[in-house]
Design a protein around this motif. Structure first.
Motif, mmCIF file in Angstrom:
data_model
loop_
_atom_site.group_PDB
_atom_site.id
_atom_site.type_symbol
_atom_site.label_atom_id
_atom_site.label_comp_id
_atom_site.label_asym_id
_atom_site.label_seq_id
_atom_site.Cartn_x
_atom_site.Cartn_y
_atom_site.Cartn_z
ATOM 1 N N UNK A 244 3.975 -5.249 8.016
ATOM 2 C CA UNK A 244 2.508 -6.280 8.616
ATOM 3 C C UNK A 244 1.256 -4.918 7.914
ATOM 4 N N UNK A 245 2.400 -4.009 6.719
ATOM 5 C CA UNK A 245 0.401 -3.192 6.995
ATOM 6 C C UNK A 245 1.138 -2.312 4.677
ATOM 7 N N UNK A 246 0.217 -2.597 4.753
ATOM 8 C CA UNK A 246 -0.155 -1.998 3.080
ATOM 9 C C UNK A 246 -0.926 -1.482 2.622
ATOM 10 N N UNK A 247 -0.893 0.145 2.625
ATOM 11 C CA UNK A 247 -1.722 0.908 2.778
ATOM 12 C C UNK A 247 -3.499 0.404 3.341
ATOM 13 N N UNK A 248 -4.694 0.480 3.272
ATOM 14 C CA UNK A 248 -5.716 0.075 4.149
ATOM 15 C C UNK A 248 -5.464 -1.048 4.353
ATOM 16 N N UNK A 249 -4.234 -2.816 3.979
ATOM 17 C CA UNK A 249 -5.190 -3.879 4.574
ATOM 18 C C UNK A 249 -3.890 -3.762 5.737
ATOM 19 N N UNK A 250 -3.481 -4.746 6.237
ATOM 20 C CA UNK A 250 -2.930 -5.288 7.902
ATOM 21 C C UNK A 250 -3.481 -6.932 7.330
#
Ligand SMILES: Cc1cc2nc3c(=O)[nH]c(=O)nc-3n(C[C@H](O)[C@H](O)[C@H](O)COP(=O)(O)OP(=O)(O)OC[C@H]3O[C@@H](n4cnc5c(N)ncnc54)[C@H](O)[C@@H]3O)c2cc1C
Length: 465
Positions: A276-282
């Motif tokens: 559900x998350x990749x670094x600053x992206x949700x």
């Protein structure tokens, strides 16, 4: 252009998150590829927990005025009424759970209400902004659009639906299964010849090829039509095709369908994003999990994602909470989505009835790293549980909780000095005795006998000290 949070997609997820961020004073922008909001009725069932969320956002009165309760189903065969049944197990409203039954509002209307609230709070949706790609930068993300300037954001939330461009751009897989091998047609139609007091069901028989259902959409003069097709076939979405389909599967004639306002075809799947998350992206909402429409879980689970994420983004971006707080979004919401997937597939296949589980009042986060239960002998409500409604010291709790803040309940114990709103009273039947620190999204974060049980450390963890 720069913003702290770029929300991609103005469906129910993006609009809910937009409202929550706006009321927290977080600098955010919601972008939507369409020129206007989505026009169909599809997610029409608002579950009790969603009504509690909408109460918190200040839109419950509008939602109530726009909708109605679910009618009983009427089963038809060869033009005869052959049986009536309730769509879900009955539930009584109680002091702790004042909204007991699902409430029907066409999704397009829910979205209009959410957009109006967002604008009232000073937020806005930039329509006609189609995100086509994104790249990570030292401090966040650069988003590219089909037309117009790129946007730089510290965080990006993919609320761009089941076919999420963002999820695909990040290469995050979806793991799941096809729930039904054939397509479903869903349409909003006007018709004559059926009463509006029932959800009309025409089960498949003989040569009809699949079921047909016609549900009167509360607050409108339309019906939501859903029709199932055999595997390997396609639905005809033209007005003429829909009229003929209704006539073939029911006792109505083609001319009884007087208007087709919107129609679409989809293949029910149940799938969960691998992350559900990749670094600053949700990822949130349908971008993170897709369900069968049966059981009315998709929109509800989606807006609850937004409610979970909104306060955490606010705490980190505005209140200086440790960035690790954002890790708890996936930790808390992915297991919930996984459970809901199984539930809606079970309802779709007729193995599970709509009832207690589909109302989502039992969803909680007891095992989350954000839930700190410090009492050796906790009462009925523990850290991680939904904070029920009730009256304490003459104050209605949902009135006290409403808004973006935290609330400390001191029940049967002295209240310490804390930088949050405090509600004091005697021990409470639903909660028991103790101090209960209630999160902005209505779950108990920390519970203890006295503040010495780690209240100050918890407040620091969430940016309140
Ligand atoms: C027939 C049917 C019945 C349903 N019934 C129910 C029900 O009773 N209860 C329930 O809870 N759920 C129901 N659902 C599911 C519900 O409709 C979805 O779960 C819900 O719409 C998810 O909201 P969302 O905001 O995450 O995604 P969406 O509503 O899909 O919104 C995504 C938005 O992002 C925009 N977008 C997409 N890509 C981009 C891009 N690249 N750039 C910018 N914008 C973009 C889209 O235009 C769209 O407006 C039903 C669904 C169907 C099909």
């Amino acid at each position: 252009m720069e913003t702290d949070v770029l929300v991609v997609g103005a469906g129910p997820t993006g609009l809910t998150l937009g409202i929550d961020l706006a009321r927290r004073g977080v600098d955010a922008l919601v972008v939507e590829r369409g020129e206007r909001l989505f026009p169909g009725s599809r997610g029409k069932g608002l579950q009790p927990r969603t009504l509690e969320l909408f109460d918190d956002l200040g839109v419950l009165d509008a939602i109530r005025a726009a909708g109605g309760s679910y009618p009983a189903a009427m089963i038809w065969r060869d033009g005869e009424r052959v049986g009536e049944r309730r769509m879900s197990d009955p539930a009584e409203a109680s002091e702790g759970a004042p909204y007991a039954e699902p409430w029907m509002v066409p999704q397009w209307r829910t979205q209009e209400i959410l957009l109006a609230r967002l604008e009232e709070l000073g937020g806005k949706v930039a329509f006609g902004r189609h995100l086509t790609g994104l790249t990570f930068r030292a401090r966040g993300v650069r988003a590219e659009f089909a037309t117009g300037e790129p946007v730089h954001a510290r965080h990006l939330v993919a609320a761009d639906g089941g076919r999420s461009t963002v999820r695909r751009a990040l290469g995050i897989g979806m793991t799941g299964e096809t729930v039904d091998p054939g397509p479903l047609l869903v349409a909003d139609v006007r018709l004559t010849g059926l009463d509006r007091g029932h959800w009309h069901m025409f089960p498949p028989h003989g040569e009809t090829g699949g079921f047909l259902s016609l549900c009167p959409l509360a607050g409108t003069e339309e019906f939501q039509m859903v029709a199932q097709f055999p595997a390997g076939t396609r639905a005809d979405l033209s007005a003429e095709g829909i009229r003929e389909l209704v006539a073939a599967r029911s006792h109505l004639s083609p001319g009884d369908v007087t208007e087709v306002r919107w129609a679409s075809e989809f293949r029910p799947r149940a799938a969960l994003a691998d992350r559900f998350r990749e670094g600053p992206v949700f990822l949130a909402g349908d971008a993170a999990h897709i369900h069968s429409p049966a059981g009315g879980q998709g929109l509800n689970t989606s807006v609850q994602d937004a409610w979970n994420l909104g306060w955490k983004l606010g705490a980190v971006l505005r209140d200086g909470a440790p960035a690790a707080l954002l890790d708890t979004y996936e930790e808390e919401r992915r297991p919930v989505a996984a459970d809901v997937l199984g539930l809606s597939t079970g309802v779709h296949r007729g193995e599970v009835r709509r009832g207690e589980a589909t109302r989502q009042l039992g969803v909680g986060y007891r095992t989350s790293s954000l839930s700190r239960e410090t009492r050796p002998d906790p009462g009925p409500v523990r850290a991680g549980d939904r904070a029920p409604d009730g009256t304490v010291g003459g104050v209605r709790l949902f009135d006290a909780f409403r808004g973006p803040h935290w609330t400390l309940l001191a029940l049967g114990v002295p209240a310490p000095g804390v930088p949050v709103r405090v509600v004091r009273g005697p021990a409470h039947a639903a909660y028991g005795t103790g101090l209960f620190l209630v999160r902005p999204d209505g779950y108990v974060g920390w519970a203890g006998e006295t503040a010495a049980d780690g209240l100050a450390q918890y407040l620091a963890l969430v940016g309140l000290a």
